[in-house]
Design an enzyme around this catalytic site. Structure first.
Site, PDB file in Angstrom:
ATOM      1  N   TYR A 178       0.855  -1.207   0.000  1.00  0.00           N
ATOM      2  CA  TYR A 178       0.000   0.000   0.000  1.00  0.00           C
ATOM      3  C   TYR A 178       0.886   1.250   0.000  1.00  0.00           C
ATOM      4  CZ  TYR A 178      -3.076  -3.599   2.072  1.00  0.00           C
ATOM      5  OH  TYR A 178      -3.774  -4.740   2.352  1.00  0.00           O
ATOM      6  N   SER A 213      -6.857   6.695   4.142  1.00  0.00           N
ATOM      7  CA  SER A 213      -7.590   7.569   5.050  1.00  0.00           C
ATOM      8  C   SER A 213      -7.662   7.066   6.494  1.00  0.00           C
ATOM      9  CB  SER A 213      -8.996   7.782   4.484  1.00  0.00           C
ATOM     10  OG  SER A 213      -9.833   8.367   5.412  1.00  0.00           O
ATOM     11  N   TRP A 214      -8.285   5.887   6.704  1.00  0.00           N
ATOM     12  CA  TRP A 214      -8.433   5.502   8.118  1.00  0.00           C
ATOM     13  C   TRP A 214      -7.119   4.987   8.692  1.00  0.00           C
ATOM     14  CZ3 TRP A 214     -11.870   0.959  10.258  1.00  0.00           C
ATOM     15  CH2 TRP A 214     -11.620  -0.228   9.606  1.00  0.00           C
ATOM     16  N   TYR A 239       0.217   0.069  -7.535  1.00  0.00           N
ATOM     17  CA  TYR A 239      -1.018  -0.228  -6.801  1.00  0.00           C
ATOM     18  C   TYR A 239      -2.186  -0.102  -7.768  1.00  0.00           C
ATOM     19  CZ  TYR A 239      -4.814  -0.328  -3.496  1.00  0.00           C
ATOM     20  OH  TYR A 239      -5.970  -0.690  -2.836  1.00  0.00           O
ATOM     21  N   ASP A 248     -13.004  -5.010   3.567  1.00  0.00           N
ATOM     22  CA  ASP A 248     -13.293  -5.199   2.143  1.00  0.00           C
ATOM     23  C   ASP A 248     -14.093  -6.435   1.752  1.00  0.00           C
ATOM     24  OD1 ASP A 248     -11.464  -3.214   2.504  1.00  0.00           O
ATOM     25  OD2 ASP A 248     -10.020  -3.954   1.054  1.00  0.00           O
ATOM     26  N   GLU A 286      -0.047  -7.568   9.384  1.00  0.00           N
ATOM     27  CA  GLU A 286      -1.292  -6.900   8.984  1.00  0.00           C
ATOM     28  C   GLU A 286      -2.485  -7.532   9.721  1.00  0.00           C
ATOM     29  OE1 GLU A 286      -1.763  -7.275   4.774  1.00  0.00           O
ATOM     30  OE2 GLU A 286      -3.279  -5.693   4.631  1.00  0.00           O
TER      31      GLU A 286
HETATM   32  C1  9WN Z   1      -8.307  -1.112  -0.435  1.00  0.00           C
HETATM   33  C2  9WN Z   1      -4.698   0.020   3.584  1.00  0.00           C
HETATM   34  C3  9WN Z   1      -6.047  -0.612   3.331  1.00  0.00           C
HETATM   35  C4  9WN Z   1      -6.941  -0.613   4.572  1.00  0.00           C
HETATM   36  C5  9WN Z   1      -8.198  -1.445   4.377  1.00  0.00           C
HETATM   37  C6  9WN Z   1      -7.775  -2.836   3.911  1.00  0.00           C
HETATM   38  C7  9WN Z   1      -6.954  -2.730   2.634  1.00  0.00           C
HETATM   39  C8  9WN Z   1      -7.214  -1.854   0.327  1.00  0.00           C
HETATM   40  C9  9WN Z   1      -6.723  -3.044  -0.475  1.00  0.00           C
HETATM   41  O1  9WN Z   1      -5.809  -1.932   2.869  1.00  0.00           O
HETATM   42  O2  9WN Z   1      -7.760  -2.226   1.594  1.00  0.00           O
HETATM   43  O3  9WN Z   1      -8.629   0.070   0.225  1.00  0.00           O
HETATM   44  O4  9WN Z   1      -6.007  -2.822  -1.465  1.00  0.00           O
HETATM   45  O5  9WN Z   1      -7.046  -4.192  -0.150  1.00  0.00           O
HETATM   46  O6  9WN Z   1      -8.884  -3.646   3.728  1.00  0.00           O
HETATM   47  O7  9WN Z   1      -8.942  -1.513   5.572  1.00  0.00           O
HETATM   48  O8  9WN Z   1      -7.317   0.700   4.883  1.00  0.00           O
HETATM   49  O9  9WN Z   1      -4.090  -0.558   4.694  1.00  0.00           O
END
Ligand code: 9WN
Length: 466
Positions: free
Chosen positions: A43, A48-49, A97, A188, A417
């Site tokens: 990532y 955001s969160w 990504y 998700d 994670e």
């Molecule tokens: C899509 C970043 C994010 C978290 C989510 C988690 C995962 C993303 C993905 O990773 O989601 O937003 O690519 O799977 O489910 O809660 O914010 O850590």
């Protein structure tokens, strides 16, 4: 030396000192100069969160950086008030990504929702943990916060964010915010979304290339079919200029966790309003009304859990997801409801205290899968929220044990994670930012007094947090 570097190098030989240093190292390594990525590999942008949870941990070791984390995110806010779920880093290659900026195309000038032109973002949102995070960041160092005018700067943006959720996202008209994509509640591929998602026509498989499988095992991640539906939903929203009123939402759900966080954040916004001299009464009234709506629309007394509501069918979504326990964090939740939630958490479906952390889905359900993302594994952020809820409702012993277990798991797994709930083995990627940040928060929140720093945080009394 920055505060964070100092913390990473701080002396001490105990296990806690080691964990504090290791967690700080993770956050240092994932800092990009303006914000923290959840993971360098999987990532590589700002989420955001994630950023709200990161700020909650960072505040203990680098309060100014914690402010910056939130302000960078708020800098990408859209004109309609939404805070996008991803803020893209322009120096990261597009293929790193998926979906990338060329999929979301946020910065086009024709966007009715007012996306910023200077930064690329996604168009969907994530749970509103931000006002709560801003308030906790302020409490960690009120003098520094005042000196930098932190709260007066963030207050209008946070208020606009909540207004967006209370208006454009009240798709059910009942006083709760709806999510319109499974990425929005942040859980998700939870089995809770299966039926609603099954109605979505998958995008052609050859129309996109997943980047997540370059870093994660396919057995731990959502399936290709899930992704094809995620792509269809996001593309439909984009093709309607991210206009909530015009988009034909095939997926629209009122999620308990999302709304519980909105309520907790609305209380935090009231506390912030008091400090900045704004009207806190309006926020308190909204928090009270939303709590009533949460109880009326999502509480299932027979099941002993909050159930998401599918707005397309108008029906509650049966099943036990961890999201349904999160309203434990809501200030003023009736005690009988809180007691029922604690019973459910301790019961066979979540086995609080008997398995590792809090599973993301019912251990007894046929859909449960202990390895696959949000279909069963235990996550650190939802566990942290339940820890706060337990502390809030006088479950000091359970909160203390969960805290100890969470710290141990973060340490043992190298800040995984998520975990397989029965074995406690780390799954997904390592050096995950919110795992490190929330471990830091739990290290600080305690002093082993079991209070978890929870209930008093929203009192509005500066300096009362710890
Ligand atoms: C899509 C970043 C994010 C978290 C989510 C988690 C995962 C993303 C993905 O990773 O989601 O937003 O690519 O799977 O489910 O809660 O914010 O850590």
């Amino acid at each position: 030396m920055t505060a964070l570097l100092e913390a990473a190098a701080a002396p001490g030989t105990g296990r806690r000192d080691h964990l504090r240093r290791a967690a700080t190292h993770v956050l240092l390594g994932n800092w990009t100069g303006a914000a923290t990525v959840p993971s360098r590999a999987l990532y590589p942008h700002q989420w955001s969160w994630d950023s709200a949870f990161v700020a909650i941990g960072l505040r203990h070791v680098a309060p100014r950086r914690a402010q910056r984390e939130l302000e960078t995110l708020l800098g990408a806010q859209w004109g309609d008030g939404r805070i996008p779920h991803i803020v893209f880093n322009p120096s990261v290659p597009l293929g790193a990504y998926f979906p990338s900026p060329d999929f979301w195309r946020s910065s086009g000038t024709d966007r009715v929702a007012g996306a910023p032109s200077t930064v690329e973002t996604s168009g969907i949102v994530q749970p509103p943990v931000h006002a709560l995070a801003a308030w906790l960041v302020h409490l960690a160092d009120p003098a520094e916060s005042r000196r930098r005018g932190f709260l007066p700067r963030v207050y209008p943006r946070l208020a606009a964010w909540h207004r967006y959720l209370a208006t454009s996202r009240d798709l059910g008209g009942g006083g709760l915010a709806a999510v319109t994509h499974p990425w929005e509640p942040g859980l998700d591929n939870s089995p809770s979304w299966d039926a609603a998602l099954a109605r979505v026509e998958p995008a052609p498989r050859e129309s996109f290339r997943r980047a997540d499988l370059d870093h994660g095992s396919p057995a731990d991640r959502p399936t290709d079919l899930d992704y094809a539906r995620y792509v269809r939903l996001a593309a439909t929203y984009r093709d309607h200029a991210y206009d909530d009123a015009r988009t034909p939402h095939a997926f629209a759900v009122e999620d308990p966790c999302f709304n519980a966080l909105l309520i907790a954040s609305e209380h935090a916004l009231a506390a912030i309003a008091r400090v900045v001299g704004a009207d806190d009464g309006a926020h308190r009234r909204r928090a009270g009304a939303a709590t009533g709506a949460l109880l009326d629309r999502l509480w299932d007394p027979a099941a002993g859990v909050f159930l998401p509501r599918d707005l397309v069918t108008g029906e509650p979504i049966a099943g036990y997801g961890v999201s349904g326990l999160i309203p434990l964090i809501v200030p003023g939740l009736p005690e009988d409801v809180a007691a029922a939630l604690v019973r459910t958490a301790r019961g066979p479906r979540f086995r609080l205290g008997q398995v590792h952390l809090v599973p993301s889905y019912d251990l007894t359900a046929k859909e449960f899968d202990g390895n696959r993302y949000w279909r069963g594994p235990s996550w650190f952020n939802t566990t942290w929220l339940i820890h706060r809820g337990l502390a809030r409702h006088g479950e000091a012993g359970a909160a203390r044990r969960l805290r100890a277990q969470t710290l141990d798991a973060a340490d043992r797994t190298g800040f995984a994670e998520y975990l397989e709930p029965y074995t406690g083995k780390g799954r997904g990627i390592r050096r995950f930012s919110w795992t490190a940040a929330l471990a830091l928060d739990l290290l600080h929140a305690s002093g082993d007094d079991g209070s978890g720093g929870a209930p008093e945080d929203l009192s509005g009394e500066e300096g009362s947090a710890r």
